[in-house]
Design a protein around this motif. Structure first.
Motif, PDB file in Angstrom:
ATOM      1  N   HIS A   1      -1.959  -1.351  10.001  1.00 29.49           N
ATOM      2  CA  HIS A   1      -0.635  -0.487   8.476  1.00 29.49           C
ATOM      3  C   HIS A   1      -0.019   0.489   9.253  1.00 29.49           C
ATOM      4  CE1 HIS A   1      -3.270  -4.308   6.508  1.00 29.49           C
ATOM      5  NE2 HIS A   1      -2.082  -4.452   6.119  1.00 29.49           N
ATOM      6  N   GLY A   2       0.225   0.939  10.753  1.00 35.44           N
ATOM      7  CA  GLY A   2       1.472   1.956  10.132  1.00 35.44           C
ATOM      8  C   GLY A   2       0.307   3.574  10.864  1.00 35.44           C
TER       9      GLY A   2
ATOM     10  N   ARG B   1       1.014  -0.973   0.029  1.00 40.67           N
ATOM     11  CA  ARG B   1      -0.309  -0.353   0.121  1.00 40.67           C
ATOM     12  C   ARG B   1       0.635   1.415   0.246  1.00 40.67           C
ATOM     13  NH1 ARG B   1      -5.287  -1.348   1.613  1.00 40.67           N
ATOM     14  NH2 ARG B   1      -5.076  -3.577   2.324  1.00 40.67           N
ATOM     15  N   ASN B   2       0.425   2.341  -1.023  1.00 42.86           N
ATOM     16  CA  ASN B   2       1.670   3.420  -0.851  1.00 42.86           C
ATOM     17  C   ASN B   2       0.846   4.599  -1.304  1.00 42.86           C
ATOM     18  OD1 ASN B   2       4.213   1.793  -1.694  1.00 42.86           O
ATOM     19  ND2 ASN B   2       2.479   0.897  -4.032  1.00 42.86           N
ATOM     20  N   PHE B   3       1.512   5.227  -0.201  1.00 43.06           N
ATOM     21  CA  PHE B   3       0.771   6.296  -0.326  1.00 43.06           C
ATOM     22  C   PHE B   3       1.532   7.679  -0.796  1.00 43.06           C
ATOM     23  CE2 PHE B   3      -0.953   3.543   2.474  1.00 43.06           C
ATOM     24  CZ  PHE B   3      -2.482   3.599   2.463  1.00 43.06           C
ATOM     25  N   MET B   4       1.526   8.983  -1.190  1.00 41.00           N
ATOM     26  CA  MET B   4       2.099   9.472  -1.597  1.00 41.00           C
ATOM     27  C   MET B   4       2.011  10.755  -0.460  1.00 41.00           C
ATOM     28  SD  MET B   4       3.628   8.940  -4.672  1.00 41.00           S
ATOM     29  CE  MET B   4       4.321  11.116  -5.395  1.00 41.00           C
ATOM     30  N   ALA B   5       3.324  11.512   0.299  1.00 42.87           N
ATOM     31  CA  ALA B   5       3.212  12.297   0.597  1.00 42.87           C
ATOM     32  C   ALA B   5       2.546  13.948   0.628  1.00 42.87           C
ATOM     33  CB  ALA B   5       4.636  12.974   1.671  1.00 42.87           C
ATOM     34  N   SER B   6       2.203  14.660   0.179  1.00 42.06           N
ATOM     35  CA  SER B   6       1.341  15.099  -0.938  1.00 42.06           C
ATOM     36  C   SER B   6       0.441  14.432  -0.382  1.00 42.06           C
ATOM     37  CB  SER B   6       1.649  15.348  -2.316  1.00 42.06           C
ATOM     38  OG  SER B   6       1.684  14.597  -2.704  1.00 42.06           O
ATOM     39  N   GLU B   7      -0.640  13.583  -0.955  1.00 40.24           N
ATOM     40  CA  GLU B   7      -1.903  13.057  -0.565  1.00 40.24           C
ATOM     41  C   GLU B   7      -1.979  12.422   0.755  1.00 40.24           C
ATOM     42  OE1 GLU B   7      -2.243  11.112  -3.861  1.00 40.24           O
ATOM     43  OE2 GLU B   7      -1.275  11.934  -5.218  1.00 40.24           O
TER      44      GLU B   7
END
Length: 157
Positions: free
Chosen positions: A150-151, A136-142
């Motif tokens: 999960h974190g 699961r990837n999340f952009m810092a800008s989003e």
């Protein structure tokens, strides 16, 4: 003159592509200077590089043997390493040939990814590269809320 290892990093993949495209016939094609238009650009470059290596004045039988071994054991890292070693020996023994081969290479970076889930980036990457299962990837800008377990969780703005 480029460093030998950097030069090998560009020459060997091209020669391997030629071997893959033509098999042991790459040696005959080099002798006949036949260029198959159906082959990819990298294979044709590899063919030209191999032609120049095999046409030098000193003994190149070991390079030819390494090519034949790679044909028999396609994709075998040991056979690929043997070809790289033989080309390295040729280049270390003839710096002018190394410079000539360097001038034949494209100006841009040559990247190669090998193996399952490999990633190669030729210049810059502006986004996420992920090869994991269920990642699961999340952009810092989003900012997003991470799924349960999960974190850390962040609230939406």
């Amino acid at each position: 003159m480029p460093e030998i290892d950097a030069l090998l990093g560009q020459i060997v993949p091209a020669v391997q592509a030629a071997v893959s495209a033509y098999g042991v016939g790459v040696l005959a094609r080099v002798e006949d200077r036949v260029v198959d238009q159906a082959a990819g650009e990298t294979a044709r470059l590899g063919q030209r590089l191999l032609d120049r290596i095999l046409r030098r004045d000193t003994d190149t039988a070991q390079v030819g043997t390494a090519v034949a071994d790679l044909v028999e054991a396609a994709g075998d890292p040991d056979a690929e390493g043997a070809l790289r070693l033989q080309i390295r020996k040729v280049l270390q023994g003839d710096r002018s040939l190394a410079a000539e081969l360097a001038s034949m290479l494209p100006a841009g970076p040559v990247v190669r990814a090998g193996g399952e889930r490999s990633v190669a980036v030729g210049r810059d990457n502006q986004g996420i590269i992920s090869t994991g299962d269920g990642a699961r990837n999340f952009m810092a800008s989003e900012p997003r809320t991470a799924p349960e377990g999960h974190g850390p969780r962040r609230a939406h703005p």
